[in-house]
Design a protein around this motif. Structure first.
Motif, PDB file in Angstrom:
ATOM      1  N   TYR A   1      -5.247  -6.039   5.368  1.00  0.00           N
ATOM      2  CA  TYR A   1      -6.386  -5.770   4.311  1.00  0.00           C
ATOM      3  C   TYR A   1      -7.338  -6.394   4.637  1.00  0.00           C
ATOM      4  O   TYR A   1      -7.414  -7.655   4.471  1.00  0.00           O
ATOM      5  CB  TYR A   1      -5.591  -5.940   2.822  1.00  0.00           C
ATOM      6  CG  TYR A   1      -3.872  -5.666   2.756  1.00  0.00           C
ATOM      7  CD1 TYR A   1      -3.763  -4.246   2.652  1.00  0.00           C
ATOM      8  CD2 TYR A   1      -2.968  -6.482   3.039  1.00  0.00           C
ATOM      9  CE1 TYR A   1      -2.299  -4.079   2.562  1.00  0.00           C
ATOM     10  CE2 TYR A   1      -1.699  -5.995   3.222  1.00  0.00           C
ATOM     11  CZ  TYR A   1      -1.200  -5.049   2.908  1.00  0.00           C
ATOM     12  OH  TYR A   1       0.126  -4.401   2.737  1.00  0.00           O
TER      13      TYR A   1
ATOM     14  N   ASP B   1      -6.848   4.065   2.018  1.00  0.00           N
ATOM     15  CA  ASP B   1      -7.754   3.113   1.304  1.00  0.00           C
ATOM     16  C   ASP B   1      -9.213   3.721   1.844  1.00  0.00           C
ATOM     17  O   ASP B   1      -9.617   4.127   2.877  1.00  0.00           O
ATOM     18  CB  ASP B   1      -7.597   1.755   2.045  1.00  0.00           C
ATOM     19  CG  ASP B   1      -8.609   0.676   1.318  1.00  0.00           C
ATOM     20  OD1 ASP B   1      -8.541   0.882   0.020  1.00  0.00           O
ATOM     21  OD2 ASP B   1      -9.489   0.214   2.147  1.00  0.00           O
TER      22      ASP B   1
ATOM     23  N   LEU C   1       0.164   4.562   7.683  1.00  0.00           N
ATOM     24  CA  LEU C   1      -0.587   5.493   6.682  1.00  0.00           C
ATOM     25  C   LEU C   1      -1.731   4.696   5.906  1.00  0.00           C
ATOM     26  O   LEU C   1      -1.065   3.733   5.294  1.00  0.00           O
ATOM     27  CB  LEU C   1       0.273   6.255   5.843  1.00  0.00           C
ATOM     28  CG  LEU C   1      -0.359   7.023   4.617  1.00  0.00           C
ATOM     29  CD1 LEU C   1      -1.376   7.899   5.337  1.00  0.00           C
ATOM     30  CD2 LEU C   1       0.695   7.414   3.666  1.00  0.00           C
TER      31      LEU C   1
ATOM     32  N   LYS D   1       7.155  -2.567   5.083  1.00  0.00           N
ATOM     33  CA  LYS D   1       8.728  -2.972   4.624  1.00  0.00           C
ATOM     34  C   LYS D   1       9.545  -2.163   5.711  1.00  0.00           C
ATOM     35  O   LYS D   1      10.464  -2.550   5.872  1.00  0.00           O
ATOM     36  CB  LYS D   1       8.752  -2.590   3.383  1.00  0.00           C
ATOM     37  CG  LYS D   1      10.108  -2.810   2.694  1.00  0.00           C
ATOM     38  CD  LYS D   1      10.234  -2.468   1.264  1.00  0.00           C
ATOM     39  CE  LYS D   1      11.816  -2.882   0.788  1.00  0.00           C
ATOM     40  NZ  LYS D   1      11.987  -2.636  -0.558  1.00  0.00           N
TER      41      LYS D   1
ATOM     42  N   GLY E   1       4.314   0.823   1.544  1.00  0.00           N
ATOM     43  CA  GLY E   1       5.612   0.551   1.991  1.00  0.00           C
ATOM     44  C   GLY E   1       5.639   0.708   3.723  1.00  0.00           C
ATOM     45  O   GLY E   1       6.738   0.505   4.050  1.00  0.00           O
TER      46      GLY E   1
ATOM     47  N   THR F   1       1.287  -3.737  10.058  1.00  0.00           N
ATOM     48  CA  THR F   1       1.087  -2.184  10.312  1.00  0.00           C
ATOM     49  C   THR F   1      -0.431  -2.302   9.767  1.00  0.00           C
ATOM     50  O   THR F   1      -1.043  -2.908   8.990  1.00  0.00           O
ATOM     51  CB  THR F   1       1.774  -1.349   9.351  1.00  0.00           C
ATOM     52  OG1 THR F   1       1.768  -1.557   7.819  1.00  0.00           O
ATOM     53  CG2 THR F   1       3.434  -1.139   9.575  1.00  0.00           C
TER      54      THR F   1
ATOM     55  N   HIS G   1       0.660  -1.349  -0.058  1.00  0.00           N
ATOM     56  CA  HIS G   1       0.063   0.065   0.058  1.00  0.00           C
ATOM     57  C   HIS G   1       0.743   1.231   0.102  1.00  0.00           C
ATOM     58  O   HIS G   1       0.659   2.136  -0.979  1.00  0.00           O
ATOM     59  CB  HIS G   1      -1.124  -0.163   1.112  1.00  0.00           C
ATOM     60  CG  HIS G   1      -1.862   1.081   1.356  1.00  0.00           C
ATOM     61  ND1 HIS G   1      -2.460   1.492   0.086  1.00  0.00           N
ATOM     62  CD2 HIS G   1      -2.479   1.729   2.302  1.00  0.00           C
ATOM     63  CE1 HIS G   1      -3.415   2.422   0.352  1.00  0.00           C
ATOM     64  NE2 HIS G   1      -3.487   2.591   1.802  1.00  0.00           N
TER      65      HIS G   1
HETATM   66  C1  FMN Z   1      -7.581  -2.563   0.585  1.00  0.00           C
HETATM   67  C2  FMN Z   1      -7.021  -2.163   1.924  1.00  0.00           C
HETATM   68  C3  FMN Z   1      -7.649  -2.656   3.133  1.00  0.00           C
HETATM   69  C4  FMN Z   1      -7.137  -2.398   4.308  1.00  0.00           C
HETATM   70  N1  FMN Z   1      -8.058  -2.999   5.461  1.00  0.00           N
HETATM   71  C5  FMN Z   1      -7.851  -2.560   6.859  1.00  0.00           C
HETATM   72  C6  FMN Z   1      -8.149  -3.290   7.956  1.00  0.00           C
HETATM   73  O1  FMN Z   1      -9.146  -4.076   7.556  1.00  0.00           O
HETATM   74  N2  FMN Z   1      -7.974  -2.905   8.931  1.00  0.00           N
HETATM   75  C7  FMN Z   1      -6.946  -2.023   9.234  1.00  0.00           C
HETATM   76  O2  FMN Z   1      -6.829  -1.563  10.553  1.00  0.00           O
HETATM   77  N3  FMN Z   1      -6.280  -1.398   8.195  1.00  0.00           N
HETATM   78  C8  FMN Z   1      -6.567  -1.599   7.065  1.00  0.00           C
HETATM   79  N4  FMN Z   1      -5.855  -0.972   5.866  1.00  0.00           N
HETATM   80  C9  FMN Z   1      -4.876  -0.222   6.138  1.00  0.00           C
HETATM   81  C10 FMN Z   1      -3.451  -0.783   5.941  1.00  0.00           C
HETATM   82  O3  FMN Z   1      -3.435  -1.941   6.911  1.00  0.00           O
HETATM   83  C11 FMN Z   1      -2.520   0.181   6.383  1.00  0.00           C
HETATM   84  O4  FMN Z   1      -2.288   1.319   5.559  1.00  0.00           O
HETATM   85  C12 FMN Z   1      -1.019  -0.716   6.292  1.00  0.00           C
HETATM   86  O5  FMN Z   1      -0.095   0.255   6.932  1.00  0.00           O
HETATM   87  C13 FMN Z   1      -0.389  -0.780   4.795  1.00  0.00           C
HETATM   88  O6  FMN Z   1       0.887  -1.620   4.928  1.00  0.00           O
HETATM   89  P1  FMN Z   1       1.663  -1.286   3.565  1.00  0.00           P
HETATM   90  O7  FMN Z   1       1.875  -0.147   3.394  1.00  0.00           O
HETATM   91  O8  FMN Z   1       2.950  -2.184   4.022  1.00  0.00           O
HETATM   92  O9  FMN Z   1       1.027  -2.205   2.505  1.00  0.00           O
HETATM   93  C14 FMN Z   1      -6.488  -1.432   4.543  1.00  0.00           C
HETATM   94  C15 FMN Z   1      -5.549  -0.942   3.658  1.00  0.00           C
HETATM   95  C16 FMN Z   1      -5.927  -1.274   2.280  1.00  0.00           C
HETATM   96  C17 FMN Z   1      -5.213  -0.677   0.996  1.00  0.00           C
END
Ligand code: FMN
Length: 168
Positions: A54, A119, A116, A16, A13, A82, A11
């Motif tokens: 997610y 979504d 961050l 990471k 990083g 995260t 989403h």
């Molecule tokens: C499609 C999508 C669904 C998400 N669903 C949730 C969720 O169910 N609960 C939550 O706390 N955060 C949710 N998030 C937020 C992400 O977990 C958060 O932004 C995370 O830090 C993304 O990590 P990344 O940048 O390593 O991919 C969602 C984000 C996306 C893009």
């Protein structure tokens, strides 16, 4: 102690960054779930699994990796993530923890912090958790990793030239 971190972070990083902080503390190898190979897993004394959350779960590529993984009975493992709402980590981590236990891994702990999210509704209001993870989150991730080092039993490796059966 040989450590591996298997992660996915698509989403922003966010995960990471956390994986990198933990890898620094643990001197761990880091690999994306889609690039990880099953053959090398048996050589590790501790394996971490993490991604963003997610729709209430870890990333599907991480879950699929664990689903097809061979049994690693007794291998210490930890989970991290995260999330927009890490307060619910017990819920978010449940599915992955169950899968790991079914594969015989022993859970040593879990960690989650804010990331961050832009979504859906979070994006409509301009994003939540701006600037996260931040330096404090990375420091907490490192401290968590340090507690793992202290709690995981040290591997009994045979000295050079001695077969494992001879090691005491
Ligand atoms: C499609 C999508 C669904 C998400 N669903 C949730 C969720 O169910 N609960 C939550 O706390 N955060 C949710 N998030 C937020 C992400 O977990 C958060 O932004 C995370 O830090 C993304 O990590 P990344 O940048 O390593 O991919 C969602 C984000 C996306 C893009």
């Amino acid at each position: 102690m040989k450590c591996l971190i298997v992660y996915e972070s698509y989403h922003h990083g966010n995960t990471k960054q956390i994986a990198g902080a933990m890898a620094e503390e643990l001197h761990a190898d880091m690999v994306k779930a889609t690039d990880a190979e099953y053959a090398s897993l048996a050589g590790y004394d501790l394996i971490g699994f993490g991604s963003g959350i997610y729709a209430g779960r870890h990333h599907v590529s991480l879950l699929n990796f664990v689903r097809r993984m061979p049994h690693l009975d007794g291998t210490p493992a930890f989970i991290f993530s995260t999330a927009a709402f890490p307060e619910f980590k017990a819920v978010w981590h449940r599915s992955l923890a169950r899968k790991l236990r079914r594969k015989g891994l022993v859970m040593c702990g879990d960690f989650s912090c804010k990331g961050l999210s832009t979504d859906g509704l979070c994006g409509v209001i301009g994003g939540v958790n701006k600037g996260r993870p931040d330096a404090g989150d990375l420091a907490r991730a490192k401290r968590f990793a340090a507690t793992l080092v202290a709690s995981v039993p040290k591997p009994q490796r045979a000295p050079a030239g001695e077969s494992p059966a001879q090691a005491h």
